[in-house]
Design a protein around this motif. Structure first.
Motif, PDB file in Angstrom:
ATOM      1  N   ALA A  21       0.837  -1.204   0.000  1.00 50.07           N
ATOM      2  CA  ALA A  21       0.000   0.000   0.000  1.00 50.07           C
ATOM      3  C   ALA A  21       0.870   1.252   0.000  1.00 50.07           C
ATOM      4  O   ALA A  21       0.574   2.232  -0.689  1.00 50.07           O
ATOM      5  CB  ALA A  21      -0.931  -0.007   1.202  1.00 50.07           C
ATOM      6  N   ALA A  22       1.950   1.219   0.780  1.00 48.65           N
ATOM      7  CA  ALA A  22       2.867   2.366   0.815  1.00 48.65           C
ATOM      8  C   ALA A  22       3.538   2.572  -0.533  1.00 48.65           C
ATOM      9  O   ALA A  22       3.667   3.706  -1.023  1.00 48.65           O
ATOM     10  CB  ALA A  22       3.917   2.150   1.910  1.00 48.65           C
ATOM     11  N   GLN A  23       3.968   1.473  -1.140  1.00 47.45           N
ATOM     12  CA  GLN A  23       4.598   1.566  -2.457  1.00 47.45           C
ATOM     13  C   GLN A  23       3.639   2.158  -3.479  1.00 47.45           C
ATOM     14  O   GLN A  23       4.020   3.015  -4.291  1.00 47.45           O
ATOM     15  CB  GLN A  23       5.069   0.186  -2.894  1.00 47.45           C
ATOM     16  CG  GLN A  23       5.873   0.187  -4.183  1.00 47.45           C
ATOM     17  CD  GLN A  23       6.382  -1.208  -4.525  1.00 47.45           C
ATOM     18  OE1 GLN A  23       5.923  -2.207  -3.991  1.00 47.45           O
ATOM     19  NE2 GLN A  23       7.342  -1.282  -5.431  1.00 47.45           N
ATOM     20  N   ALA A  24       2.364   1.713  -3.463  1.00 45.12           N
ATOM     21  CA  ALA A  24       1.371   2.235  -4.398  1.00 45.12           C
ATOM     22  C   ALA A  24       1.065   3.695  -4.128  1.00 45.12           C
ATOM     23  O   ALA A  24       0.655   4.428  -5.038  1.00 45.12           O
ATOM     24  CB  ALA A  24       0.090   1.401  -4.306  1.00 45.12           C
ATOM     25  N   SER A  25       1.271   4.130  -2.884  1.00 52.65           N
ATOM     26  CA  SER A  25       0.983   5.517  -2.511  1.00 52.65           C
ATOM     27  C   SER A  25       2.215   6.411  -2.605  1.00 52.65           C
ATOM     28  O   SER A  25       2.135   7.614  -2.293  1.00 52.65           O
ATOM     29  CB  SER A  25       0.429   5.570  -1.086  1.00 52.65           C
ATOM     30  OG  SER A  25      -0.730   4.774  -0.949  1.00 52.65           O
ATOM     31  N   PHE A  26       3.372   5.824  -2.963  1.00 55.72           N
ATOM     32  CA  PHE A  26       4.631   6.561  -3.124  1.00 55.72           C
ATOM     33  C   PHE A  26       5.085   7.219  -1.816  1.00 55.72           C
ATOM     34  O   PHE A  26       5.562   8.367  -1.801  1.00 55.72           O
ATOM     35  CB  PHE A  26       4.500   7.615  -4.234  1.00 55.72           C
ATOM     36  CG  PHE A  26       4.093   7.044  -5.552  1.00 55.72           C
ATOM     37  CD1 PHE A  26       5.001   6.356  -6.344  1.00 55.72           C
ATOM     38  CD2 PHE A  26       2.787   7.165  -6.003  1.00 55.72           C
ATOM     39  CE1 PHE A  26       4.618   5.804  -7.560  1.00 55.72           C
ATOM     40  CE2 PHE A  26       2.389   6.625  -7.214  1.00 55.72           C
ATOM     41  CZ  PHE A  26       3.301   5.942  -8.000  1.00 55.72           C
ATOM     42  N   VAL A  27       4.903   6.486  -0.710  1.00 58.37           N
ATOM     43  CA  VAL A  27       5.409   6.943   0.587  1.00 58.37           C
ATOM     44  C   VAL A  27       6.079   5.752   1.256  1.00 58.37           C
ATOM     45  O   VAL A  27       5.964   4.608   0.809  1.00 58.37           O
ATOM     46  CB  VAL A  27       4.275   7.482   1.493  1.00 58.37           C
ATOM     47  CG1 VAL A  27       3.639   8.726   0.886  1.00 58.37           C
ATOM     48  CG2 VAL A  27       3.222   6.425   1.770  1.00 58.37           C
ATOM     49  N   SER A  28       6.771   6.025   2.364  1.00 59.95           N
ATOM     50  CA  SER A  28       7.393   4.938   3.112  1.00 59.95           C
ATOM     51  C   SER A  28       6.335   4.200   3.925  1.00 59.95           C
ATOM     52  O   SER A  28       5.267   4.745   4.240  1.00 59.95           O
ATOM     53  CB  SER A  28       8.462   5.499   4.046  1.00 59.95           C
ATOM     54  OG  SER A  28       7.862   6.278   5.071  1.00 59.95           O
ATOM     55  N   GLN A  29       6.657   2.960   4.282  1.00 60.40           N
ATOM     56  CA  GLN A  29       5.707   2.176   5.073  1.00 60.40           C
ATOM     57  C   GLN A  29       5.445   2.815   6.445  1.00 60.40           C
ATOM     58  O   GLN A  29       4.279   2.884   6.875  1.00 60.40           O
ATOM     59  CB  GLN A  29       6.220   0.747   5.230  1.00 60.40           C
ATOM     60  CG  GLN A  29       5.264  -0.148   6.010  1.00 60.40           C
ATOM     61  CD  GLN A  29       5.692  -1.604   6.005  1.00 60.40           C
ATOM     62  OE1 GLN A  29       6.338  -2.051   5.064  1.00 60.40           O
ATOM     63  NE2 GLN A  29       5.351  -2.329   7.055  1.00 60.40           N
ATOM     64  N   PRO A  30       6.474   3.309   7.162  1.00 62.62           N
ATOM     65  CA  PRO A  30       6.192   3.960   8.451  1.00 62.62           C
ATOM     66  C   PRO A  30       5.274   5.178   8.308  1.00 62.62           C
ATOM     67  O   PRO A  30       4.423   5.412   9.167  1.00 62.62           O
ATOM     68  CB  PRO A  30       7.580   4.363   8.953  1.00 62.62           C
ATOM     69  CG  PRO A  30       8.517   3.395   8.294  1.00 62.62           C
ATOM     70  CD  PRO A  30       7.922   3.152   6.933  1.00 62.62           C
ATOM     71  N   THR A  31       5.446   5.936   7.213  1.00 63.06           N
ATOM     72  CA  THR A  31       4.584   7.109   7.014  1.00 63.06           C
ATOM     73  C   THR A  31       3.135   6.694   6.855  1.00 63.06           C
ATOM     74  O   THR A  31       2.229   7.249   7.492  1.00 63.06           O
ATOM     75  CB  THR A  31       5.033   7.887   5.766  1.00 63.06           C
ATOM     76  OG1 THR A  31       6.337   8.414   5.995  1.00 63.06           O
ATOM     77  CG2 THR A  31       4.079   9.042   5.473  1.00 63.06           C
ATOM     78  N   LEU A  32       2.891   5.695   6.006  1.00 66.48           N
ATOM     79  CA  LEU A  32       1.513   5.245   5.794  1.00 66.48           C
ATOM     80  C   LEU A  32       0.933   4.670   7.079  1.00 66.48           C
ATOM     81  O   LEU A  32      -0.218   4.964   7.437  1.00 66.48           O
ATOM     82  CB  LEU A  32       1.470   4.208   4.668  1.00 66.48           C
ATOM     83  CG  LEU A  32       0.067   3.736   4.274  1.00 66.48           C
ATOM     84  CD1 LEU A  32      -0.082   3.654   2.762  1.00 66.48           C
ATOM     85  CD2 LEU A  32      -0.232   2.357   4.881  1.00 66.48           C
ATOM     86  N   SER A  33       1.703   3.870   7.797  1.00 65.67           N
ATOM     87  CA  SER A  33       1.211   3.261   9.027  1.00 65.67           C
ATOM     88  C   SER A  33       0.867   4.323  10.073  1.00 65.67           C
ATOM     89  O   SER A  33      -0.159   4.236  10.750  1.00 65.67           O
ATOM     90  CB  SER A  33       2.272   2.305   9.588  1.00 65.67           C
ATOM     91  OG  SER A  33       1.807   1.671  10.751  1.00 65.67           O
TER      92      SER A  33
END
Length: 314
Positions: A21-33
């Motif tokens: 989901a983070a990759q699809a949103s072009f952000v890091s995983q910690p940011t999305l979480s």
């Protein structure tokens, strides 16, 4: 609450994985979480069930994600209204097509579309019919080219053309000697069909019911090309849509194409889009380009005797 966080939640609902989901949103995983956690705190409910190997949305999380899709789609429509007012024939259109049509239709229509709309970016998505309809409702597609009927009052339906079917049979089969077929010529025949989920399977079954034919047990193909190869190998017969037997598709020396006479079985192809779409006027013009498909591409192969007479005349 902001639009960005809603998009993160929708991405998580689609991918069921924080990393993807983070990759699809072009952000890091910690940011999305972190942003998902903030959204949960703002709403005062748990949106996500976090497990070591999988991510699932809670029931309220699924409800919020579906509502978020609608919000995002409405915002996208507002942006589209403004952009289309500046240049109606530019920008991008996300168009869905189903697998037994797209590869055979596009070579004949895309050159004309590019010439008519040189500033248009046409983004093509190949999916089965149910997925195209779902993506249309979610706002992830702008339009789809589908076989009718389509039962949804929220969608505008613009018929494009009727595509006939032909019978594909091994050259060695007695039916291959027919110049054309009547309704009862297929009585008690068993045809090779596609697997569940393909609209062509349902269309072929409709023809089978009318003709008194059935489905060959023990085999279901995953693609139209598999069906074609199985017929050429002498395994059985099938129905093929007309565009799938026209150039640039190469002919097979081991396969005979027999047209139907009288009430020719066919499927009606249409372009569909949301009635609320901001680009409705433009999509009507785009549909008009697809309607310009040459008539000869939808005509059955000439009867064998006519072909022989033509060669003798030459």
């Amino acid at each position: 609450m902001n639009l960005r966080d809603l998009k993160y939640l929708v991405a998580l609902a689609d991918h069921r994985h924080f990393g993807r989901a983070a990759q699809a949103s072009f952000v890091s995983q910690p940011t999305l979480s972190t942003q998902i956690k903030k959204l949960e705190e703002e709403l005062g409910v748990a949106l996500v069930e976090r497990a070591p190997r999988r991510v699932m949305l809670t029931p309220v999380g699924r409800d919020v994600a579906e509502r978020a899709r609608g919000v995002i789609a409405e915002v996208d429509q507002m942006v589209e209204v403004a952009r289309r007012s500046r240049d109606p024939e530019a920008g991008s259109v996300r168009l869905g097509l189903f697998p037994t049509l797209g590869p055979y239709l596009l070579p004949h229509v895309l050159p004309g579309v590019r010439e008519r709309f040189p500033r248009l970016e046409l983004l093509l998505v190949e999916e089965k019919t149910d997925q195209i309809l779902q993506r249309l409702r979610d706002g992830r597609l702008d339009a789809g080219i589908l076989a009718l009927p389509v039962h949804d009052d929220q969608l505008r339906v613009e018929p494009l053309f009727d595509e006939p079917f032909v019978l594909a049979a091994p050259k060695s089969h007695p039916i291959a000697k027919h110049e054309s077929l009547h309704g009862d010529d297929l009585r008690d025949a068993d045809l090779l069909l596609l697997e569940e989920g393909h609209c062509l399977r349902d269309q072929a079954l409709d023809v089978c019911r009318l003709a008194g034919a059935g489905e060959r047990a023990g085999f279901r193909a995953t693609s139209l090309e598999t069906l074609r190869q199985m017929v050429a190998a002498g395994v059985g017969m099938t129905l093929l849509p007309m565009l799938a037997v026209q150039p640039p598709v190469p002919p097979s020396s081991d396969l005979a194409l027999v047209p139907f006479s009288g009430d020719v079985p066919h499927r009606r192809i249409a372009m569909v889009w949301r009635r609320s779409s901001a680009m409705g006027d433009f999509l009507e013009r785009l549909a008009a380009e697809f309607k310009r498909l040459p008539d000869e591409l939808l005509a059955p192969p000439a009867p064998k005797s006519a072909s022989k007479r033509s060669r003798r005349a030459d």
